[in-house]
Design an enzyme around this catalytic site. Sequence first.
Site, PDB file in Angstrom:
ATOM      1  N   VAL A  95       0.857  -1.189   0.000  1.00  0.00           N
ATOM      2  CA  VAL A  95       0.000   0.000   0.000  1.00  0.00           C
ATOM      3  C   VAL A  95       0.892   1.239   0.000  1.00  0.00           C
ATOM      4  O   VAL A  95       1.843   1.327   0.781  1.00  0.00           O
ATOM      5  CB  VAL A  95      -0.894   0.042   1.280  1.00  0.00           C
ATOM      6  CG1 VAL A  95      -1.709   1.328   1.321  1.00  0.00           C
ATOM      7  CG2 VAL A  95      -1.802  -1.175   1.343  1.00  0.00           C
ATOM      8  N   ALA A 140       4.306   4.116   3.052  1.00  0.00           N
ATOM      9  CA  ALA A 140       3.915   2.864   2.399  1.00  0.00           C
ATOM     10  C   ALA A 140       4.074   1.722   3.398  1.00  0.00           C
ATOM     11  O   ALA A 140       4.689   1.888   4.456  1.00  0.00           O
ATOM     12  CB  ALA A 140       4.778   2.630   1.167  1.00  0.00           C
ATOM     13  N   LYS A 141       3.520   0.593   3.098  1.00  0.00           N
ATOM     14  CA  LYS A 141       3.727  -0.612   3.917  1.00  0.00           C
ATOM     15  C   LYS A 141       3.255  -1.809   3.111  1.00  0.00           C
ATOM     16  O   LYS A 141       2.398  -1.697   2.244  1.00  0.00           O
ATOM     17  CB  LYS A 141       2.897  -0.517   5.207  1.00  0.00           C
ATOM     18  CG  LYS A 141       3.407  -1.393   6.321  1.00  0.00           C
ATOM     19  CD  LYS A 141       4.698  -0.834   6.873  1.00  0.00           C
ATOM     20  CE  LYS A 141       4.950  -1.203   8.299  1.00  0.00           C
ATOM     21  NZ  LYS A 141       5.946  -0.354   8.940  1.00  0.00           N
ATOM     22  N   GLY A 142       3.822  -2.954   3.414  1.00  0.00           N
ATOM     23  CA  GLY A 142       3.380  -4.161   2.718  1.00  0.00           C
ATOM     24  C   GLY A 142       3.776  -5.384   3.499  1.00  0.00           C
ATOM     25  O   GLY A 142       4.314  -5.286   4.606  1.00  0.00           O
TER      26      GLY A 142
END
Length: 451
Positions: A95, A140-142
């Site tokens: 994301v 962001a992150k995932g």
Amino acid sequence: MGRGRSAMTSVLKNGNGGAAATLGRVRSAFKSGTPARVHHNPFDDVLEQIDRAARVLHPDVDALEPLRHPRRQVIVSVPVMMDDGHLKVFDGYRVIYDNSRGPGKGGIRYHPDVNLDDCTALAAWMAWKCAIVDIPFGGAKGGVACDPQKLSQGELERITRRYISEIFDLIGPTVDIPAPDVGTSPKVMAWVMDTFSMKKGYVEPGVVTGKPIALGGSGGRLEATGRGLLFVTRETLRRVGRDLNGARVAIQGFGNVGSNAAKLLHSAGACVVAVSDVSGAIYNERGLDMPRVLAYYRETAQLSGFPGTRLLDNQELLRLPVDVLLPAAMEGQINGDNASDIRARIIVEGANGPTTPDGDEQLARRGVLVVPDILANAGGVVVSYFEWVQDRYGYFWKEAEVNERLEEKMVAAFDAVWSTKERFEVDARTAAYILAVERIIEARSLRGLYA
Ligand code: NAD
């Protein structure tokens, strides 16, 4: 998120070596008809925090609206051949919440509970954090929903390589730069860098941070979050007329963040009276000899049995009569059930989300000063930024230089949050959100609306 957004499922084409393979699903968090979740959704907290900042700032409604929506959410399937010869398909996520101030920045998490809502909330918090420490990144992150404890090194490597192949078009040094998070390590980051570089056809160290030093990692990265906490604790004490020297500190969590914070606070003159890991705490009211505790922990992998200390459980550690309590373990440790028992006058949040909103309210009523996670533990992302800068110009700084620049960034961020706190007469957490929202809205309005 289930916030009435229309159903949208589209397809991403991933340029995998030129093959137009359909590889990813990009969609809103919930398709219509998906039943509402019963568990707490951290994205609700994100929206509440934006609203809280907005109630003070009164920004233009149109300027605020984009902050309530993630820019891009991606779900990918990650098929992997397991060691037992069976194929298993994992869900992977990435994301980007906001990229108005620069490329996305945020970790890759490997944990069974990884899901789109959590990645979205964590991506938003990364955006606020980068804005507060004023580095040119969005959030962001995932991650991949998997249990790294139950995977072999080979399985872990295959998951990483396939996951990165799936999101290959969506990451890059000018687009979105991953880093380690829960369940991932410098070794995983080395596989990320290699997979991306092999597909590009040239070495691209700037695609990911938190790498081993030999692959373009930065000196000081491993200790950076703990070191940032040292600077923030020192500045907080200074603002309330206290000195770090001799200040009594209790630290919950003895992993990367907690153990480095303990080591650095001790060597800067603080009196660290208690530290804990998941199995419990050791306490000595006269202070712990941290170099010896660290050596003992390295040798025995436990805190209990360290000479001259009393064993406490983690709840007792939280109730100790100290100047500073530093939660550096898990989220939700300080909550409505135990916040009224806390005797520390200052809490410096090393972990992400260690205080629940109801715990926060109780602490505020009792005048406890809480230095929020998005400021306090930002040292890691600051040095990630330095790593990216060094990779991009191919010249590496001495560790002392990294640490000096980190101090400069953390003190400037602390001062900015503190003056926002005084300007709006709010608590430090609200001040941090106000500062982040203000900076992101400013960037968005300067850029204007594209097309
Ligand atoms: P880690 O896995 O290295 O360490 C976690 C520590 O917490 C371990 O000592 C574990 O035993 C302990 N622990 C787990 N459950 C506990 C409990 N219920 N009570 C007491 N102790 C418990 O993790 P880390 O990298 O040190 O991260 C800790 C926190 O800091 C997390 O919230 C993480 O998101 C946050 N954080 C980490 C970084 C970083 O650079 N590593 C940066 C920013 C924020």
